[in-house]
Design an enzyme around this catalytic site. Sequence first.
Site, PDB file in Angstrom:
ATOM      1  N   CYS A 257       2.722 -10.280   0.996  1.00  7.19           N
ATOM      2  CA  CYS A 257       1.210 -10.364   0.809  1.00  7.19           C
ATOM      3  C   CYS A 257       0.554 -11.298   1.687  1.00  7.19           C
ATOM      4  O   CYS A 257       0.001 -10.825   2.571  1.00  7.19           O
ATOM      5  CB  CYS A 257       1.090 -10.725  -0.666  1.00  7.19           C
ATOM      6  SG  CYS A 257       1.510  -9.879  -1.987  1.00  7.19           S
TER       7      CYS A 257
HETATM    8  N1  LIG Z   1       5.491  -8.226  -4.086  1.00  4.73           N
HETATM    9  C1  LIG Z   1       4.486  -9.065  -4.562  1.00  4.73           C
HETATM   10  O1  LIG Z   1       4.357  -9.875  -4.855  1.00  4.73           O
HETATM   11  C2  LIG Z   1       3.111  -8.133  -4.768  1.00  4.73           C
HETATM   12  C3  LIG Z   1       1.894  -8.838  -5.594  1.00  4.73           C
HETATM   13  C4  LIG Z   1       0.945  -8.258  -5.592  1.00  4.73           C
HETATM   14  C5  LIG Z   1       0.574  -6.770  -4.872  1.00  4.73           C
HETATM   15  N2  LIG Z   1       1.568  -6.317  -3.899  1.00  4.73           N
HETATM   16  C6  LIG Z   1       1.234  -5.194  -3.399  1.00  4.73           C
HETATM   17  O2  LIG Z   1       1.858  -4.084  -4.126  1.00  4.73           O
HETATM   18  C7  LIG Z   1       2.019  -3.068  -3.273  1.00  4.73           C
HETATM   19  C8  LIG Z   1       3.799  -2.904  -3.407  1.00  4.73           C
HETATM   20  O3  LIG Z   1       4.448  -3.997  -2.892  1.00  4.73           O
HETATM   21  P1  LIG Z   1       5.967  -4.189  -3.451  1.00  4.73           P
HETATM   22  O4  LIG Z   1       6.389  -5.610  -3.226  1.00  4.73           O
HETATM   23  O5  LIG Z   1       6.378  -3.542  -5.007  1.00  4.73           O
HETATM   24  O6  LIG Z   1       6.863  -3.335  -2.450  1.00  4.73           O
HETATM   25  P2  LIG Z   1       8.345  -2.887  -2.466  1.00  4.73           P
HETATM   26  O7  LIG Z   1       8.603  -2.551  -1.243  1.00  4.73           O
HETATM   27  O8  LIG Z   1       9.102  -3.832  -3.206  1.00  4.73           O
HETATM   28  O9  LIG Z   1       8.037  -1.525  -3.388  1.00  4.73           O
HETATM   29  C9  LIG Z   1       7.607  -0.432  -2.857  1.00  4.73           C
HETATM   30  C10 LIG Z   1       8.454   0.933  -3.301  1.00  4.73           C
HETATM   31  O10 LIG Z   1       7.791   1.960  -2.777  1.00  4.73           O
HETATM   32  C11 LIG Z   1       8.817   3.078  -2.337  1.00  4.73           C
HETATM   33  N3  LIG Z   1       7.897   4.004  -1.579  1.00  4.73           N
HETATM   34  C12 LIG Z   1       7.559   3.816  -0.417  1.00  4.73           C
HETATM   35  N4  LIG Z   1       6.841   4.844   0.167  1.00  4.73           N
HETATM   36  C13 LIG Z   1       6.984   5.779  -0.945  1.00  4.73           C
HETATM   37  C14 LIG Z   1       6.629   7.170  -1.134  1.00  4.73           C
HETATM   38  N5  LIG Z   1       5.846   7.773  -0.253  1.00  4.73           N
HETATM   39  N6  LIG Z   1       6.666   7.728  -2.366  1.00  4.73           N
HETATM   40  C15 LIG Z   1       7.343   7.032  -3.423  1.00  4.73           C
HETATM   41  N7  LIG Z   1       7.806   5.752  -3.183  1.00  4.73           N
HETATM   42  C16 LIG Z   1       7.689   5.127  -1.978  1.00  4.73           C
HETATM   43  C17 LIG Z   1       9.722   2.344  -1.752  1.00  4.73           C
HETATM   44  O11 LIG Z   1      11.014   2.762  -1.858  1.00  4.73           O
HETATM   45  C18 LIG Z   1       9.708   0.932  -2.613  1.00  4.73           C
HETATM   46  O12 LIG Z   1      10.776   0.952  -3.587  1.00  4.73           O
HETATM   47  C19 LIG Z   1       1.825  -3.435  -1.733  1.00  4.73           C
HETATM   48  O13 LIG Z   1       0.668  -3.046  -1.460  1.00  4.73           O
HETATM   49  C20 LIG Z   1       1.756  -5.114  -2.146  1.00  4.73           C
HETATM   50  O14 LIG Z   1       1.002  -5.689  -1.098  1.00  4.73           O
HETATM   51  C21 LIG Z   1       2.834  -7.068  -4.032  1.00  4.73           C
END
Ligand SMILES: NC(=O)c1ccc[n+]([C@@H]2O[C@H](COP(=O)([O-])OP(=O)(O)OC[C@H]3O[C@@H](n4cnc5c(N)ncnc54)[C@H](O)[C@@H]3O)[C@@H](O)[C@H]2O)c1
Length: 415
Positions: A257
């Site tokens: 983030c």
């Molecule tokens: N990690 C955090 O603390 C956090 C907190 C708030 C918001 N976010 C936001 O949430 C979103 C996701 O973050 P995250 O940390 O969960 O990421 P992550 O990488 O842990 O998880 C994302 C998942 O999406 C999958 N993916 C990618 N492309 C895909 C597609 N086309 N179809 C289906 N699945 C697909 C990936 O394989 C992965 O498992 C981001 O925008 C991030 O900024 C993250």
Amino acid sequence: MIIGIVGLGYVGLPLAVAFAEEGVEVVGVDLDARKVEALRSGRSYVEDVSDARLAAAAERIHPSTRFADLARAEAILIAVPTPLTRNREPDLGPLVDAARSLAGVLQAGQLVVLESTTYPGTTRERLAPLLEESGLAAGKDFHLAFSPERVDPGRTDHTLRTTPKVVGGLTEGCLAAAVALYERVCDEIVTVSGPEVAELSKLLENIFRSVNIALVNELAMLCDRMQIDVWEVVEAAATKPYGYMRFDPGPGMGGHCLPVDPFYLAWKAREYDTPTEFVELAGEVNQAMPYFCAEKVARALNDHSKAVRGSRVAIVGVAYKPGVSDLRESPALKIMRLLADRGAELTYHDDHVPELSGFGLQSESLADALEGSDAAVIVTAHPGLDPRAVVEGAPIVIDLRGVTRGIEAGHLTRL
Ligand SMILES: NC(=O)c1ccc[n+]([C@@H]2O[C@H](COP(=O)([O-])OP(=O)(O)OC[C@H]3O[C@@H](n4cnc5c(N)ncnc54)[C@H](O)[C@@H]3O)[C@@H](O)[C@H]2O)c1
């Protein structure tokens, strides 16, 4: 009720479990077959979801790599990554791919909510047209909303249920559908006038942190020159009961983030001829921290008549923050790369990260990592770390997290 979740990562998996715990059937789609397989065999890869919690919800969670399985869901939440390109511009590739795949199976009456952090306008300008390739109209044939995820991995005092959920819909109907969905798992829903407000509110939250961390990091660099203890300064300021919010200095920002999101806003702002100097400056200061910290390690070695080249340096904690295994953008990796480039021999200790394949290293016990080291650097202090053991176990100690406060020793320096 059946819902779908696209992207089963740090955000998507806890969401899936939270809905399943409320009796909702969850179809979880992820392109990563290893994650789907892990979930099918009852293995969680996210710290916030224990295997036991997953097992209790497992019969209602249906992991899959097939978007077609989403056709039977009433609502679909998208939680795919929103990273940066090499040139630090928004990379909506995963979102565009997910939206195209979803368009192929979208059904009239479904609700789609984007949870991924992104710049204002993404839901209306990018996601809606892609989903409309299905032949269905957003706001008429299907509902569309944005609701930012506020999860803080590793945190237990605030949960999805107790953290107010901001929701902005394309239309009143979209908003009502999204509110009805989230009411199942959140105690308080905060409705806003549209997706753009919800999108920007999430960026404001993260940029607020980034700017404040940059401010204390800048102060830490000044204090280093002035030989004032920045931790004592921060602690004194934090006694003010109003008008001040405490942020601690550190080796730099990590995770998905804070190092990423500000650039989403800065990029969008350029379209409006409005430079976001505060935002970009904070990014610059925070990006400089690993370099400053590596230099501080070199100085500490020099003060003991040692060169970086050939010194054995033990890194304590490599994840980007305490209590998690997440290595994304971790400043420890940058510091390690800088020290390795100058010829240091590295070892590391991190119970959450068994190996660092990029360095060809495996985590050692704290005692083994410190044994024979010339210096130890505390980069991330996981819960349970005994700072005194580090101070007693290495001939030079550099503490970048302030966890050795209260211990005075000639061979110890702090950020
Ligand atoms: N990690 C955090 O603390 C956090 C907190 C708030 C918001 N976010 C936001 O949430 C979103 C996701 O973050 P995250 O940390 O969960 O990421 P992550 O990488 O842990 O998880 C994302 C998942 O999406 C999958 N993916 C990618 N492309 C895909 C597609 N086309 N179809 C289906 N699945 C697909 C990936 O394989 C992965 O498992 C981001 O925008 C991030 O900024 C993250």
